[in-house]
Design a protein around this motif. Structure first.
Motif, PDB file in Angstrom:
ATOM      1  N   SER A  64       0.833  -1.201   0.000  1.00 48.68           N
ATOM      2  CA  SER A  64       0.000   0.000   0.000  1.00 48.68           C
ATOM      3  C   SER A  64       0.867   1.251   0.000  1.00 48.68           C
ATOM      4  N   THR A  65       1.940   1.228   0.795  1.00 46.88           N
ATOM      5  CA  THR A  65       2.842   2.378   0.851  1.00 46.88           C
ATOM      6  C   THR A  65       3.594   2.543  -0.468  1.00 46.88           C
ATOM      7  N   ARG A  66       4.062   1.435  -1.041  1.00 49.22           N
ATOM      8  CA  ARG A  66       4.758   1.508  -2.331  1.00 49.22           C
ATOM      9  C   ARG A  66       3.858   2.123  -3.396  1.00 49.22           C
ATOM     10  N   GLN A  67       2.612   1.668  -3.458  1.00 53.08           N
ATOM     11  CA  GLN A  67       1.696   2.174  -4.464  1.00 53.08           C
ATOM     12  C   GLN A  67       1.431   3.656  -4.261  1.00 53.08           C
ATOM     13  N   GLU A  75      10.743   9.985  -5.229  1.00 52.54           N
ATOM     14  CA  GLU A  75      12.103   9.672  -5.680  1.00 52.54           C
ATOM     15  C   GLU A  75      12.744   8.539  -4.882  1.00 52.54           C
ATOM     16  N   ARG A  76      12.313   8.334  -3.680  1.00 53.77           N
ATOM     17  CA  ARG A  76      12.938   7.356  -2.796  1.00 53.77           C
ATOM     18  C   ARG A  76      12.182   6.032  -2.827  1.00 53.77           C
ATOM     19  N   THR A  77      12.947   4.949  -2.659  1.00 56.21           N
ATOM     20  CA  THR A  77      12.345   3.625  -2.555  1.00 56.21           C
ATOM     21  C   THR A  77      11.896   3.382  -1.122  1.00 56.21           C
ATOM     22  N   LEU A  78      11.122   2.324  -0.922  1.00 54.66           N
ATOM     23  CA  LEU A  78      10.650   2.019   0.425  1.00 54.66           C
ATOM     24  C   LEU A  78      11.813   1.621   1.332  1.00 54.66           C
ATOM     25  N   HIS A  79      12.811   0.924   0.802  1.00 56.42           N
ATOM     26  CA  HIS A  79      13.990   0.591   1.608  1.00 56.42           C
ATOM     27  C   HIS A  79      14.706   1.864   2.071  1.00 56.42           C
ATOM     28  N   GLU A  80      14.813   2.845   1.198  1.00 57.13           N
ATOM     29  CA  GLU A  80      15.460   4.102   1.581  1.00 57.13           C
ATOM     30  C   GLU A  80      14.651   4.822   2.655  1.00 57.13           C
ATOM     31  N   GLU A 147       8.899  -5.663   3.074  1.00 56.11           N
ATOM     32  CA  GLU A 147       8.628  -6.935   2.424  1.00 56.11           C
ATOM     33  C   GLU A 147       8.790  -6.771   0.917  1.00 56.11           C
ATOM     34  N   ALA A 148       9.484  -7.721   0.297  1.00 59.66           N
ATOM     35  CA  ALA A 148       9.742  -7.615  -1.138  1.00 59.66           C
ATOM     36  C   ALA A 148       9.925  -9.008  -1.725  1.00 59.66           C
ATOM     37  N   ASP A 149       9.491  -9.158  -2.950  1.00 57.60           N
ATOM     38  CA  ASP A 149       9.700 -10.399  -3.695  1.00 57.60           C
ATOM     39  C   ASP A 149      10.737 -10.142  -4.773  1.00 57.60           C
ATOM     40  N   TYR A 150      11.856 -10.857  -4.701  1.00 49.72           N
ATOM     41  CA  TYR A 150      12.927 -10.687  -5.672  1.00 49.72           C
ATOM     42  C   TYR A 150      12.992 -11.916  -6.582  1.00 49.72           C
ATOM     43  N   PRO A 151      12.924 -11.734  -7.887  1.00 56.83           N
ATOM     44  CA  PRO A 151      13.012 -12.876  -8.806  1.00 56.83           C
ATOM     45  C   PRO A 151      14.350 -13.598  -8.681  1.00 56.83           C
ATOM     46  N   ASP A 152      14.341 -14.893  -8.917  1.00 56.55           N
ATOM     47  CA  ASP A 152      15.576 -15.692  -8.888  1.00 56.55           C
ATOM     48  C   ASP A 152      16.332 -15.499 -10.198  1.00 56.55           C
ATOM     49  N   ALA A 153      16.765 -14.283 -10.424  1.00 54.74           N
ATOM     50  CA  ALA A 153      17.487 -13.930 -11.637  1.00 54.74           C
ATOM     51  C   ALA A 153      18.417 -12.774 -11.311  1.00 54.74           C
ATOM     52  N   LYS A 154      19.259 -12.440 -12.277  1.00 51.39           N
ATOM     53  CA  LYS A 154      20.231 -11.371 -12.064  1.00 51.39           C
ATOM     54  C   LYS A 154      19.560 -10.083 -11.592  1.00 51.39           C
ATOM     55  N   GLU A 155      18.451  -9.708 -12.233  1.00 47.42           N
ATOM     56  CA  GLU A 155      17.778  -8.466 -11.885  1.00 47.42           C
ATOM     57  C   GLU A 155      17.271  -8.492 -10.446  1.00 47.42           C
ATOM     58  N   GLY A 156      16.767  -9.648 -10.011  1.00 49.46           N
ATOM     59  CA  GLY A 156      16.269  -9.764  -8.651  1.00 49.46           C
ATOM     60  C   GLY A 156      17.372  -9.644  -7.619  1.00 49.46           C
ATOM     61  N   LEU A 157      18.494 -10.324  -7.865  1.00 50.37           N
ATOM     62  CA  LEU A 157      19.627 -10.246  -6.939  1.00 50.37           C
ATOM     63  C   LEU A 157      20.174  -8.823  -6.888  1.00 50.37           C
ATOM     64  N   LEU A 158      20.318  -8.198  -8.057  1.00 46.87           N
ATOM     65  CA  LEU A 158      20.842  -6.842  -8.101  1.00 46.87           C
ATOM     66  C   LEU A 158      19.945  -5.881  -7.323  1.00 46.87           C
ATOM     67  N   LYS A 159      18.643  -6.014  -7.510  1.00 45.45           N
ATOM     68  CA  LYS A 159      17.693  -5.162  -6.785  1.00 45.45           C
ATOM     69  C   LYS A 159      17.790  -5.390  -5.274  1.00 45.45           C
ATOM     70  N   HIS A 160      17.941  -6.645  -4.866  1.00 42.92           N
ATOM     71  CA  HIS A 160      18.039  -6.979  -3.446  1.00 42.92           C
ATOM     72  C   HIS A 160      19.288  -6.336  -2.831  1.00 42.92           C
ATOM     73  N   LEU A 161      20.403  -6.431  -3.517  1.00 43.91           N
ATOM     74  CA  LEU A 161      21.650  -5.854  -3.018  1.00 43.91           C
ATOM     75  C   LEU A 161      21.562  -4.324  -2.958  1.00 43.91           C
ATOM     76  N   ASP A 163      18.838  -2.497  -2.747  1.00 42.62           N
ATOM     77  CA  ASP A 163      17.905  -2.123  -1.680  1.00 42.62           C
ATOM     78  C   ASP A 163      18.587  -2.147  -0.316  1.00 42.62           C
ATOM     79  N   THR A 164      19.380  -3.181  -0.081  1.00 35.98           N
ATOM     80  CA  THR A 164      20.013  -3.332   1.233  1.00 35.98           C
ATOM     81  C   THR A 164      21.046  -2.242   1.484  1.00 35.98           C
ATOM     82  N   VAL A 165      21.874  -1.948   0.485  1.00 33.93           N
ATOM     83  CA  VAL A 165      22.893  -0.911   0.686  1.00 33.93           C
ATOM     84  C   VAL A 165      22.249   0.466   0.791  1.00 33.93           C
ATOM     85  N   SER A 166      21.152   0.683   0.074  1.00 27.95           N
ATOM     86  CA  SER A 166      20.489   1.984   0.153  1.00 27.95           C
ATOM     87  C   SER A 166      19.851   2.200   1.523  1.00 27.95           C
ATOM     88  N   MET A 167      19.437   1.123   2.170  1.00 32.05           N
ATOM     89  CA  MET A 167      18.880   1.236   3.517  1.00 32.05           C
ATOM     90  C   MET A 167      19.959   1.712   4.490  1.00 32.05           C
TER      91      MET A 167
END
Length: 249
Positions: A64-67, A75-80, A147-161, A163-167
């Motif tokens: 709900s917050t993301r939407q 400009e900021r992501t939910l992790h940020e 809470e986030a769903d990351y695909p088991d692919a390069k794009e998902g891993l990259l997004k996860h990493l 997100d974590t560093v931006s937090m």
């Protein structure tokens, strides 16, 4: 870890709302004021809560917050934002969350592009998240990532990493804007900040490695999963220790 967050959020009841905190005038004037505040779209008055999943007293729906953020082109992501709020609420000179809105929104966007309904929805969700994090007890509660769903692919891993560093980055931003000085940290909190710096360096190295992967290379192997889990555990532990250390210092 998501199930623990769900259980904790479902148990949130009757907390104090509207914690009014103070931001130094130096920071307040140096940050460009967000157009929504300028144009009165954020009144911070009491609103009916029946139309949103997140309320002043309970937060349970990151989607709900993301939407709501997407609807106003934030400009900021939910992790940020989680990181920013964790840092702001840990800092010695806390401020009402409205003072941090200029960091979240695009000040160049015309207010004509944002409906009053969308402005109210993002206000409601951000205030709910702020109150939720303000009720967090780092010595007894689990740490909460969005809470986030990351695909088991390069794009998902990259997004996860990323997100974590931006937090981490925005946690430090929140501390700085809250007027945190070196003398405010306990000895363990200082150690935790150094560990966060090391974790950030590791995350950036893994981001570079991930970016170099081919589009079809698998990234869901146990070693990669363990690496991401370990880094998230370090972030959770360090932010908890910094928060406790600042409160005890």
């Amino acid at each position: 870890s998501h199930s623990r967050r769900d259980e904790q959020r479902e148990g949130e009841r009757g907390a104090e709302s509207g914690q009014s905190l103070r931001l130094s005038s130096q920071h307040a004037t140096s940050i460009q004021t967000m157009y929504l505040v300028h144009n009165g779209l954020f009144s911070f008055s009491e609103r009916r809560q029946d139309s949103v999943a997140n309320t002043t007293d309970a937060y349970s729906d990151d989607n709900s917050t993301r939407q709501a953020l997407e609807n106003v082109d934030a400009e900021r992501t939910l992790h940020e934002i989680y990181g920013l709020f964790y840092g702001a609420l840990a800092a010695p000179n806390e401020a009402h969350f409205s003072k941090y809105l200029p960091l979240i929104f695009d000040a160049e966007t015309s207010p004509d592009d944002v409906s009053e309904e969308d402005a109210e929805a993002v206000e409601d969700n951000l205030l709910s998240l702020w109150n939720f994090i303000s009720r967090w007890k780092p010595d007894t509660d689990p740490f909460y990532f969005p809470e986030a769903d990351y695909p088991d692919a390069k794009e998902g891993l990259l997004k996860h990493l990323v997100d974590t560093v931006s937090m981490i980055q925005y946690f430090i931003t929140g501390l700085n804007l809250g007027g945190t000085e070196e003398a405010d940290f306990s000895e363990d909190a200082i150690d935790a900040m150094h560990e966060l710096e090391t974790a950030s360096t590791r995350l950036h190295k893994n981001i570079a490695l991930c970016e170099a992967l081919g589009p079809n290379e698998r990234v869901d192997d146990p070693e990669t999963t363990a690496m991401v889990d370990e880094l998230e555990d370090i972030v959770a532990d360090c932010i908890s220790r910094v928060t406790l250390g600042l409160r005890k210092a």
